[in-house]
Every structure is written in C-alpha cells, then in structure tokens.
Scaffold this motif. Structure first.
Motif, mmCIF file in Angstrom:
data_model
loop_
_atom_site.group_PDB
_atom_site.id
_atom_site.type_symbol
_atom_site.label_atom_id
_atom_site.label_comp_id
_atom_site.label_asym_id
_atom_site.label_seq_id
_atom_site.Cartn_x
_atom_site.Cartn_y
_atom_site.Cartn_z
ATOM 1 N N PHE A 1 0.825 -1.204 0.000
ATOM 2 C CA PHE A 1 0.000 0.000 0.000
ATOM 3 C C PHE A 1 0.859 1.254 0.000
ATOM 4 O O PHE A 1 1.997 1.247 0.478
ATOM 5 C CB PHE A 1 -0.903 0.029 1.231
ATOM 6 C CG PHE A 1 -1.880 -1.114 1.308
ATOM 7 C CD1 PHE A 1 -2.832 -1.315 0.329
ATOM 8 C CD2 PHE A 1 -1.852 -1.995 2.375
ATOM 9 C CE1 PHE A 1 -3.732 -2.363 0.402
ATOM 10 C CE2 PHE A 1 -2.750 -3.042 2.468
ATOM 11 C CZ PHE A 1 -3.693 -3.225 1.476
ATOM 12 N N ALA A 2 0.281 2.344 -0.528
ATOM 13 C CA ALA A 2 0.931 3.653 -0.512
ATOM 14 C C ALA A 2 -0.141 4.724 -0.375
ATOM 15 O O ALA A 2 -1.293 4.516 -0.773
ATOM 16 C CB ALA A 2 1.745 3.878 -1.783
ATOM 17 N N PRO B 1 5.144 4.910 -0.192
ATOM 18 C CA PRO B 1 4.861 3.538 0.253
ATOM 19 C C PRO B 1 4.752 3.467 1.770
ATOM 20 O O PRO B 1 5.478 4.152 2.498
ATOM 21 C CB PRO B 1 6.069 2.744 -0.248
ATOM 22 C CG PRO B 1 6.671 3.587 -1.319
ATOM 23 C CD PRO B 1 6.387 5.011 -0.937
ATOM 24 N N LEU B 2 3.827 2.648 2.234
ATOM 25 C CA LEU B 2 3.664 2.452 3.676
ATOM 26 C C LEU B 2 4.548 1.302 4.127
ATOM 27 O O LEU B 2 4.548 0.232 3.528
ATOM 28 C CB LEU B 2 2.201 2.142 4.007
ATOM 29 C CG LEU B 2 1.206 3.268 3.772
ATOM 30 C CD1 LEU B 2 -0.209 2.782 4.068
ATOM 31 C CD2 LEU B 2 1.536 4.473 4.629
ATOM 32 N N ASP C 1 7.096 -12.467 -5.911
ATOM 33 C CA ASP C 1 7.589 -13.297 -4.810
ATOM 34 C C ASP C 1 8.983 -12.846 -4.388
ATOM 35 O O ASP C 1 9.885 -12.713 -5.218
ATOM 36 C CB ASP C 1 7.639 -14.776 -5.230
ATOM 37 C CG ASP C 1 6.246 -15.372 -5.370
ATOM 38 O OD1 ASP C 1 5.326 -14.889 -4.693
ATOM 39 O OD2 ASP C 1 6.088 -16.317 -6.173
ATOM 40 N N GLY C 2 9.142 -12.593 -3.089
ATOM 41 C CA GLY C 2 10.436 -12.219 -2.545
ATOM 42 C C GLY C 2 10.844 -10.775 -2.780
ATOM 43 O O GLY C 2 11.915 -10.357 -2.371
ATOM 44 N N GLU C 3 10.021 -9.982 -3.434
ATOM 45 C CA GLU C 3 10.331 -8.578 -3.710
ATOM 46 C C GLU C 3 9.520 -7.679 -2.777
ATOM 47 O O GLU C 3 8.396 -7.990 -2.422
ATOM 48 C CB GLU C 3 9.980 -8.218 -5.156
ATOM 49 C CG GLU C 3 10.805 -8.932 -6.189
ATOM 50 C CD GLU C 3 12.218 -8.399 -6.268
ATOM 51 O OE1 GLU C 3 12.410 -7.182 -6.142
ATOM 52 O OE2 GLU C 3 13.135 -9.224 -6.445
ATOM 53 N N ASP C 4 10.111 -6.558 -2.401
ATOM 54 C CA ASP C 4 9.383 -5.567 -1.609
ATOM 55 C C ASP C 4 9.175 -4.269 -2.375
ATOM 56 O O ASP C 4 8.303 -3.492 -2.061
ATOM 57 C CB ASP C 4 10.109 -5.270 -0.297
ATOM 58 C CG ASP C 4 9.777 -6.285 0.791
ATOM 59 O OD1 ASP C 4 8.713 -6.910 0.705
ATOM 60 O OD2 ASP C 4 10.598 -6.449 1.718
ATOM 61 N N ASP C 5 10.016 -4.028 -3.384
ATOM 62 C CA ASP C 5 9.911 -2.804 -4.158
ATOM 63 C C ASP C 5 8.862 -2.966 -5.252
ATOM 64 O O ASP C 5 8.921 -3.914 -6.036
ATOM 65 C CB ASP C 5 11.252 -2.447 -4.796
ATOM 66 C CG ASP C 5 12.281 -2.025 -3.762
ATOM 67 O OD1 ASP C 5 11.881 -1.512 -2.703
ATOM 68 O OD2 ASP C 5 13.486 -2.208 -4.019
ATOM 69 N N VAL C 6 7.919 -2.042 -5.264
ATOM 70 C CA VAL C 6 6.868 -2.057 -6.282
ATOM 71 C C VAL C 6 6.656 -0.637 -6.786
ATOM 72 O O VAL C 6 6.994 0.329 -6.105
ATOM 73 C CB VAL C 6 5.536 -2.623 -5.733
ATOM 74 C CG1 VAL C 6 5.651 -4.086 -5.396
ATOM 75 C CG2 VAL C 6 5.063 -1.846 -4.537
ATOM 76 N N ASP C 7 6.103 -0.522 -7.974
ATOM 77 C CA ASP C 7 5.716 0.773 -8.529
ATOM 78 C C ASP C 7 4.218 0.930 -8.348
ATOM 79 O O ASP C 7 3.450 0.028 -8.695
ATOM 80 C CB ASP C 7 6.060 0.856 -10.017
ATOM 81 C CG ASP C 7 7.549 0.912 -10.260
ATOM 82 O OD1 ASP C 7 8.267 1.520 -9.438
ATOM 83 O OD2 ASP C 7 8.004 0.350 -11.275
ATOM 84 N N PHE C 8 3.836 2.070 -7.805
ATOM 85 C CA PHE C 8 2.418 2.357 -7.610
ATOM 86 C C PHE C 8 1.948 3.188 -8.788
ATOM 87 O O PHE C 8 2.297 4.363 -8.908
ATOM 88 C CB PHE C 8 2.193 3.086 -6.278
ATOM 89 C CG PHE C 8 2.523 2.229 -5.095
ATOM 90 C CD1 PHE C 8 1.588 1.340 -4.602
ATOM 91 C CD2 PHE C 8 3.769 2.283 -4.501
ATOM 92 C CE1 PHE C 8 1.880 0.526 -3.512
ATOM 93 C CE2 PHE C 8 4.074 1.483 -3.413
ATOM 94 C CZ PHE C 8 3.130 0.600 -2.925
#
Length: 135
Positions: free
Chosen positions: A65-66, A80-81, A107-114
């Motif tokens: 979430f962000a 990002p929260l 899977d295994g990733e924490d970085d995402v693009d919102f």
C-alpha cells in the motif's frame, strides 16, 4: 473474509491500481494483514484472471500500500507504507474516504511501482472533441 454489514466506525477506503478502484469498508482497528486478505478476496472474486497490470498474488502479504505524498496534488506521487502485520489503519492515519494505492509485489520482492490513473478534465475535453469530429 468478507464481512456482512457496515458499522458506523468503518472507514470507506478507495484502493486504486491503474484505472481500477475497489471501495472497501475497513475496520480502523483491523490489522493490515486482514485488510490485505479482504482486498485479495475481492480481487479474486471480481478479477479471477488477474488485473490488466499484474497477476493476482498467491499470498495477501504481497499486496503493498501507498498513500499520496500530497493529498491535494496526486501528480506528486505516492509514499509507500512500511507496515508490520499487526499495524492498524488507525495507526497510519487512515481517514474516511481516503485514497490508497495498492500494488502487487513479485515473490520475494518488496519494491513495487504504484501506478494509478486519475481522470482529468483534459481527457474529457479530448473525448468530447473526438465525438464532435473536431479532432
């Protein structure tokens, strides 16, 4: 984990991803793990083949979430929260009718693009001009 009925204390939260908006009534004292699971349940029901931007996750914890950096200017992007599984929406300042972006981490990733698309007046003007044959 869909609930029956809405309570007076529940917050209406608009979860956005791309052009899609999912409105959920969220208990401000529910854990984010519960919120993630409820959102995933709705996504599986509504989009069984996945979202146009991504496949649905196998685990609810893959939903990130962000919140808007500036509530009055969405062009400034998303913050990002950083959430612990036992954090609550009330702990993070969630308010009624708030907009929250969500993204699905691999899977295994924490970085995402919102990536969230907001409607604009310019799009409406272009659509109206095209319909009128002016473009």
């Amino acid at each position: 984990m869909q609930r029956n009925g809405v309570r007076d204390i529940d917050l209406s939260i608009r979860f956005k991803n791309g052009r899609h908006t999912i409105l959920l009534f969220v208990d401000p004292m529910a854990t984010f793990s519960q919120v993630q699971q409820e959102l995933l349940d709705v996504l599986r029901e509504r989009y069984p083949d996945g979202l146009p931007t991504s496949q649905l996750p196998s685990e609810a914890s893959q939903i990130k979430f962000a919140v808007l950096k500036n509530k009055t200017d969405p062009t400034q992007g998303w913050k990002p929260l950083d959430l612990a599984s036992d954090d609550h929406p009330a702990d993070k300042g969630f308010q009624d009718n708030m907009v929250v972006a969500f993204a699905i981490a691999a899977d295994g990733e924490d970085d995402v693009d919102f990536e969230v698309e907001f409607p604009s007046y310019e799009e409406d003007e272009v659509d109206e001009a095209e319909e009128a044959g002016e473009l």
